[in-house]
Structures are given as structure tokens and as C-alpha cells.
Design a protein around this motif. Structure first.
Motif, PDB file in Angstrom:
ATOM      1  N   LYS A  95      -6.875  53.865  41.441  1.00 19.26           N
ATOM      2  CA  LYS A  95      -6.787  52.469  41.018  1.00 19.26           C
ATOM      3  C   LYS A  95      -6.264  52.354  39.588  1.00 19.26           C
ATOM      4  O   LYS A  95      -5.549  51.402  39.251  1.00 19.26           O
ATOM      5  CB  LYS A  95      -8.162  51.805  41.144  1.00 19.26           C
ATOM      6  CG  LYS A  95      -8.628  51.627  42.579  1.00 19.26           C
ATOM      7  CD  LYS A  95      -9.921  50.831  42.654  1.00 19.26           C
ATOM      8  CE  LYS A  95     -10.346  50.617  44.095  1.00 19.26           C
ATOM      9  NZ  LYS A  95     -11.605  49.829  44.186  1.00 19.26           N
ATOM     10  N   VAL A  96      -6.618  53.323  38.748  1.00 16.59           N
ATOM     11  CA  VAL A  96      -6.102  53.333  37.381  1.00 16.59           C
ATOM     12  C   VAL A  96      -4.580  53.455  37.398  1.00 16.59           C
ATOM     13  O   VAL A  96      -3.868  52.719  36.719  1.00 16.59           O
ATOM     14  CB  VAL A  96      -6.724  54.487  36.576  1.00 16.59           C
ATOM     15  CG1 VAL A  96      -6.038  54.623  35.217  1.00 16.59           C
ATOM     16  CG2 VAL A  96      -8.222  54.265  36.398  1.00 16.59           C
ATOM     17  N   LEU A  97      -4.070  54.374  38.207  1.00 18.92           N
ATOM     18  CA  LEU A  97      -2.623  54.568  38.291  1.00 18.92           C
ATOM     19  C   LEU A  97      -1.936  53.332  38.857  1.00 18.92           C
ATOM     20  O   LEU A  97      -0.833  52.973  38.421  1.00 18.92           O
ATOM     21  CB  LEU A  97      -2.303  55.804  39.131  1.00 18.92           C
ATOM     22  CG  LEU A  97      -2.682  57.150  38.516  1.00 18.92           C
ATOM     23  CD1 LEU A  97      -2.385  58.282  39.489  1.00 18.92           C
ATOM     24  CD2 LEU A  97      -1.957  57.370  37.200  1.00 18.92           C
ATOM     25  N   ASP A  98      -2.572  52.675  39.837  1.00 21.68           N
ATOM     26  CA  ASP A  98      -1.997  51.443  40.384  1.00 21.68           C
ATOM     27  C   ASP A  98      -1.811  50.395  39.288  1.00 21.68           C
ATOM     28  O   ASP A  98      -0.799  49.685  39.250  1.00 21.68           O
ATOM     29  CB  ASP A  98      -2.895  50.874  41.490  1.00 21.68           C
ATOM     30  CG  ASP A  98      -2.773  51.627  42.793  1.00 21.68           C
ATOM     31  OD1 ASP A  98      -1.781  52.371  42.947  1.00 21.68           O
ATOM     32  OD2 ASP A  98      -3.661  51.479  43.652  1.00 21.68           O
ATOM     33  N   TYR A 125       4.836  50.156  33.872  1.00 22.87           N
ATOM     34  CA  TYR A 125       5.802  51.237  33.667  1.00 22.87           C
ATOM     35  C   TYR A 125       7.088  50.936  34.447  1.00 22.87           C
ATOM     36  O   TYR A 125       7.040  50.754  35.669  1.00 22.87           O
ATOM     37  CB  TYR A 125       5.213  52.576  34.125  1.00 22.87           C
ATOM     38  CG  TYR A 125       6.173  53.728  33.916  1.00 22.87           C
ATOM     39  CD1 TYR A 125       6.464  54.176  32.627  1.00 22.87           C
ATOM     40  CD2 TYR A 125       6.794  54.345  34.989  1.00 22.87           C
ATOM     41  CE1 TYR A 125       7.354  55.218  32.420  1.00 22.87           C
ATOM     42  CE2 TYR A 125       7.681  55.391  34.796  1.00 22.87           C
ATOM     43  CZ  TYR A 125       7.952  55.811  33.508  1.00 22.87           C
ATOM     44  OH  TYR A 125       8.846  56.847  33.310  1.00 22.87           O
ATOM     45  N   PRO A 126       8.243  50.890  33.782  1.00 24.28           N
ATOM     46  CA  PRO A 126       9.507  50.543  34.453  1.00 24.28           C
ATOM     47  C   PRO A 126      10.105  51.719  35.221  1.00 24.28           C
ATOM     48  O   PRO A 126      11.189  52.212  34.902  1.00 24.28           O
ATOM     49  CB  PRO A 126      10.407  50.122  33.282  1.00 24.28           C
ATOM     50  CG  PRO A 126       9.913  50.940  32.127  1.00 24.28           C
ATOM     51  CD  PRO A 126       8.416  51.055  32.324  1.00 24.28           C
ATOM     52  N   GLY A 127       9.396  52.178  36.207  1.00 24.29           N
ATOM     53  CA  GLY A 127       9.836  53.297  37.020  1.00 24.29           C
ATOM     54  C   GLY A 127       8.743  53.665  38.001  1.00 24.29           C
ATOM     55  O   GLY A 127       7.922  52.827  38.365  1.00 24.29           O
ATOM     56  N   TRP A 128       8.740  54.924  38.452  1.00 26.40           N
ATOM     57  CA  TRP A 128       7.741  55.378  39.420  1.00 26.40           C
ATOM     58  C   TRP A 128       6.772  56.345  38.754  1.00 26.40           C
ATOM     59  O   TRP A 128       7.178  57.238  38.007  1.00 26.40           O
ATOM     60  CB  TRP A 128       8.433  56.077  40.597  1.00 26.40           C
ATOM     61  CG  TRP A 128       8.889  55.128  41.661  1.00 26.40           C
ATOM     62  CD1 TRP A 128       9.274  53.826  41.493  1.00 26.40           C
ATOM     63  CD2 TRP A 128       9.021  55.413  43.052  1.00 26.40           C
ATOM     64  NE1 TRP A 128       9.638  53.283  42.690  1.00 26.40           N
ATOM     65  CE2 TRP A 128       9.499  54.231  43.673  1.00 26.40           C
ATOM     66  CE3 TRP A 128       8.792  56.535  43.824  1.00 26.40           C
ATOM     67  CZ2 TRP A 128       9.750  54.151  45.032  1.00 26.40           C
ATOM     68  CZ3 TRP A 128       9.046  56.455  45.193  1.00 26.40           C
ATOM     69  CH2 TRP A 128       9.516  55.277  45.791  1.00 26.40           C
ATOM     70  N   ILE A 129       5.483  56.180  39.043  1.00 27.43           N
ATOM     71  CA  ILE A 129       4.449  57.138  38.668  1.00 27.43           C
ATOM     72  C   ILE A 129       3.865  57.675  39.967  1.00 27.43           C
ATOM     73  O   ILE A 129       3.331  56.914  40.773  1.00 27.43           O
ATOM     74  CB  ILE A 129       3.342  56.481  37.820  1.00 27.43           C
ATOM     75  CG1 ILE A 129       3.928  55.928  36.514  1.00 27.43           C
ATOM     76  CG2 ILE A 129       2.227  57.481  37.520  1.00 27.43           C
ATOM     77  CD1 ILE A 129       2.937  55.117  35.705  1.00 27.43           C
ATOM     78  N   VAL A 130       3.977  58.977  40.177  1.00 23.60           N
ATOM     79  CA  VAL A 130       3.586  59.583  41.450  1.00 23.60           C
ATOM     80  C   VAL A 130       2.523  60.646  41.213  1.00 23.60           C
ATOM     81  O   VAL A 130       2.663  61.490  40.328  1.00 23.60           O
ATOM     82  CB  VAL A 130       4.801  60.227  42.155  1.00 23.60           C
ATOM     83  CG1 VAL A 130       4.379  60.859  43.477  1.00 23.60           C
ATOM     84  CG2 VAL A 130       5.893  59.193  42.380  1.00 23.60           C
ATOM     85  N   ILE A 188      -0.615  56.716  28.561  1.00 26.39           N
ATOM     86  CA  ILE A 188      -1.817  56.676  29.406  1.00 26.39           C
ATOM     87  C   ILE A 188      -1.762  57.785  30.450  1.00 26.39           C
ATOM     88  O   ILE A 188      -2.749  58.501  30.663  1.00 26.39           O
ATOM     89  CB  ILE A 188      -1.956  55.299  30.097  1.00 26.39           C
ATOM     90  CG1 ILE A 188      -2.084  54.188  29.058  1.00 26.39           C
ATOM     91  CG2 ILE A 188      -3.169  55.299  31.029  1.00 26.39           C
ATOM     92  CD1 ILE A 188      -2.146  52.797  29.660  1.00 26.39           C
ATOM     93  N   VAL A 189      -0.611  57.934  31.088  1.00 25.96           N
ATOM     94  CA  VAL A 189      -0.474  58.982  32.105  1.00 25.96           C
ATOM     95  C   VAL A 189      -0.636  60.355  31.477  1.00 25.96           C
ATOM     96  O   VAL A 189      -1.275  61.247  32.050  1.00 25.96           O
ATOM     97  CB  VAL A 189       0.884  58.863  32.818  1.00 25.96           C
ATOM     98  CG1 VAL A 189       1.023  59.953  33.883  1.00 25.96           C
ATOM     99  CG2 VAL A 189       1.028  57.498  33.470  1.00 25.96           C
ATOM    100  N   ILE A 221       5.614  62.515  37.381  1.00 27.99           N
ATOM    101  CA  ILE A 221       4.912  63.162  38.479  1.00 27.99           C
ATOM    102  C   ILE A 221       3.686  63.885  37.939  1.00 27.99           C
ATOM    103  O   ILE A 221       3.789  64.718  37.027  1.00 27.99           O
ATOM    104  CB  ILE A 221       5.808  64.158  39.235  1.00 27.99           C
ATOM    105  CG1 ILE A 221       7.046  63.437  39.790  1.00 27.99           C
ATOM    106  CG2 ILE A 221       5.033  64.824  40.371  1.00 27.99           C
ATOM    107  CD1 ILE A 221       8.063  64.376  40.387  1.00 27.99           C
ATOM    108  N   LEU A 222       2.523  63.556  38.490  1.00 29.36           N
ATOM    109  CA  LEU A 222       1.286  64.274  38.186  1.00 29.36           C
ATOM    110  C   LEU A 222       1.029  65.282  39.296  1.00 29.36           C
ATOM    111  O   LEU A 222       1.066  64.937  40.484  1.00 29.36           O
ATOM    112  CB  LEU A 222       0.112  63.293  38.136  1.00 29.36           C
ATOM    113  CG  LEU A 222      -0.190  62.585  36.815  1.00 29.36           C
ATOM    114  CD1 LEU A 222      -1.233  61.501  37.036  1.00 29.36           C
ATOM    115  CD2 LEU A 222      -0.677  63.573  35.766  1.00 29.36           C
TER     116      LEU A 222
END
Length: 322
Positions: free
Chosen positions: A263-266, A272-277, A300-301, A320-321
Motif C-alpha cells: 500500500k505504501v508503494l501504491d 512518481y512520473p514513471g513505474w515503481i515495480v 522514499i523508494v 525496480i525493487l
């Protein structure tokens, strides 16, 4: 006598359906790059099931093969070091290209929305406004907003995103705010309203607000310290507001208390102007407590990766994490 015609208001349910079909078309574009016979057959069935499917796929294909996307995808690949690129599976190559495609499609599909809006914020931006009646508005990330006064009646419409309102007490008529399925009537109050993914939510910090859902024929009064979600079928059960977390964005912060990382990542993705995966499913349920600046989503990531001892790979428009 001259006949006049007033265009019908956009149907939120229709917009959600169209976005869903476009998402399916994008998924098929990626799948078809290395599709099995069964997948090819399933695609043909999907394509023939509805004319809207064929239209969406044609639109997505045109953008996918357009020069801007090809150049962006090439940039994503050439900026990476070969050793780092080899560590990413072929799946992530598709994902990186899809990220560019999604961003490009979004810029085209939002044209009607943007034509209706007086004020817009891009991803990660906030904007302060003052309406003609003296009401103050703070627009959150990726929001579209319009306002007007007709026959002394002030009104506003949140077409997309999130906004925080501070309404003065001396209004002759209440301010009317529309957000998706809900119509809000307010004076002398402070509250937030969001309209995301076809659902509205109202959070009241001070005073009372009157809510109405015309499609369901329902209405309610929501008092300070409470929150409620609103869909096409009406209201959810009101819940207690946690201003330290639920309204932290108004102060430029993102605050989490024992919140699952998924939920934090959501929430961070909204800024964030892109993708966080996240490729590590074990991280999804890790409880996160923290207070962060919302204008630095990449930091944050990075912090989340540090506290979970995860690896982070950073590329243009893609994090990417793992």
C-alpha cells in the motif's frame, strides 16, 4: 426561437470501462511478442468479442509503433550499463517499454479531460487556487479541476485526482463540489475530496458537509473527523479520519503507520512520473512506519530498499525493487 443543446455530462462508469479496455489492449501488445498458440487464440477471441476491443488495440498499436515510443524505448536501453541490463530478465525489457507506452497513451487519452479543466497538475505537482467566492483549494498530484459561478451559485468539479478545500463562513450560497458520483454542498468547513479509479472519497477536517449521490438517490451529512467512500451505488460505511496520515499530503508529507509496503508503494506511485515495480513478493506485507516528503518519491523508494535490505535498480521512468 433558437434551439440550444447542452452536451451530456461525461459518464464516469463509461470512462472507467474505456480505460479498462485500453489496459487490456496494452497487456495483449506485450503478450503477443512471444505468444503461444493458446494465447494467440485467446487474443483473437478477445479482439472479436467487442468492436471497442479492436478500436482500443488499433489505437495502442499505432502509439506502440510510433516514433516517440520507439525513441524512448531505445533511450531506456542505451542508458543502462550492459552488466546491469543483463541482470534484468526479458520480462522487464517489455515492462520498461510498456511503461513508456502507458505514459504516452495517457497523454493522448486525457485530451478530453484536459479540455474540460481550468486547472491541471502533473504527476508530483501540487497547486494552490482561490475561487471567486473566496474558497481556497489545494490540488494534489495528477488532478484536473474546474470552477464557475452561475446566477451567484458557486460550483466546482473535480474531474480527476484529489483536492483540499477551505470554505469561508460568509458565503451567501453554499459551494457545490462534484466529484464522480457524489455532489457535495459546503460552507464554513475544511475537507478533502478525491476521485480516483471511478470512486470518490470525502474526508472532513472541520465542520459538516452534505453529500448526495443522484444515481442511487441517497444522501448523508458527514461531520468533522469522518471519512466516507462513494461509488455509483452509494455510500460506504463512514470511518474515523486519521488526519496525521489521511491528510498528510496537504502538508507536503506522506505518513505511514504500520502500513503494508504494497500500500505504501501504491501511494508513492501516485507521485512518481514513471513505474515503481516490486519483484519480491515477500516485501509486500512488510509493515512500514515513516514520515516522508512527497516531492521526493524516489528517495522514499530508496529508503524503503534500505530498511528492508532490498536491492534497487534505477532506470529512466522505471525503478525496480528486488
Amino acid at each position: 426561437m433558437t434551439d440550444t443543446h447542452t452536451p451530456a455530462a461525461p459518464d464516469p462508469a463509461h470512462e472507467v470501462l474505456q480505460n479498462s479496455i485500453m489496459d487490456q489492449a496494452l497487456d495483449w501488445l506485450i503478450t503477443l511478442e512471444c505468444a503461444s498458440n493458446e494465447q494467440q487464440s485467446a487474443f483473437n477471441d478477445w479482439l472479436n468479442a467487442d468492436p471497442a476491443h479492436a478500436q482500443a488495440f488499433a489505437k495502442a498499436s499505432a502509439i506502440w509503433n510510433g516514433q516517440p515510443v520507439l525513441e524512448a524505448a531505445q533511450t531506456l536501453q542505451t542508458r543502462r550499463k550492459p552488466s546491469a541490463w543483463r541482470r534484468i530478465s526479458r520480462h522487464w525489457k517489455h515492462l520498461a517499454t510498456a511503461a513508456v507506452l502507458v505514459l504516452t497513451v495517457g497523454s493522448y487519452s486525457n485530451v478530453p479531460l484536459r479540455l474540460q479543466a481550468d486547472h491541471l497538475t502533473v504527476v508530483g505537482e501540487r497547486q494552490r487556487l482561490q475561487l471567486e467566492d473566496g474558497s481556497k483549494v489545494l490540488l494534489n498530484t495528477n488532478s484536473a479541476f474546474s470552477s464557475k459561478v452561475v446566477n451567484a451559485q458557486p460550483s466546482a468539479r473535480l474531474l480527476q485526482g484529489e483536492a483540499f478545500f477551505e470554505i469561508p463562513a460568509n458565503l451567501e450560497l453554499p459551494l457545490i463540489v462534484e466529484a464522480g458520483p457524489v455532489r457535495v454542498s459546503v460552507r464554513d468547513t475544511a475537507f478533502a475530496v478525491s476521485y480516483l479509479n471511478g470512486e470518490a472519497q470525502v474526508r472532513v477536517q472541520r465542520g459538516d458537509v452534505d453529500l448526495r449521490v443522484a444515481s442511487a438517490g441517497t444522501q448523508m451529512r458527514l461531520s468533522a473527523g469522518n471519512s466516507v467512500s462513494i461509488g455509483p451505488n452509494g455510500f460506504s460505511r463512514p470511518t474515523k479520519l486519521n488526519p496525521q496520515t489521511d491528510l498528510a499530503w496537504v502538508q507536503g508529507r506522506l505518513v505511514f503507520e504500520n502500513c503494508p509496503m504494497s500500500k505504501v508503494l501504491d501511494e508513492v506511485r501516485r507521485y512518481y512520473p514513471g513505474w515503481i515495480v516490486n519483484t519480491n513478493e515477500q516485501l509486500a506485507n512488510v509493515a512500514v512506519t515513516g514520515n516522508y516528503r512527497l516531492d521526493q518519491p524516489l528517495d522514499i523508494v530508496r529508503s524503503l530498499a534500505h530498511i528492508t535490505s532490498s536491492r534497487i535498480s534505477e532506470y529512466p521512468s522505471l525503478v525496480i525493487l528486488n
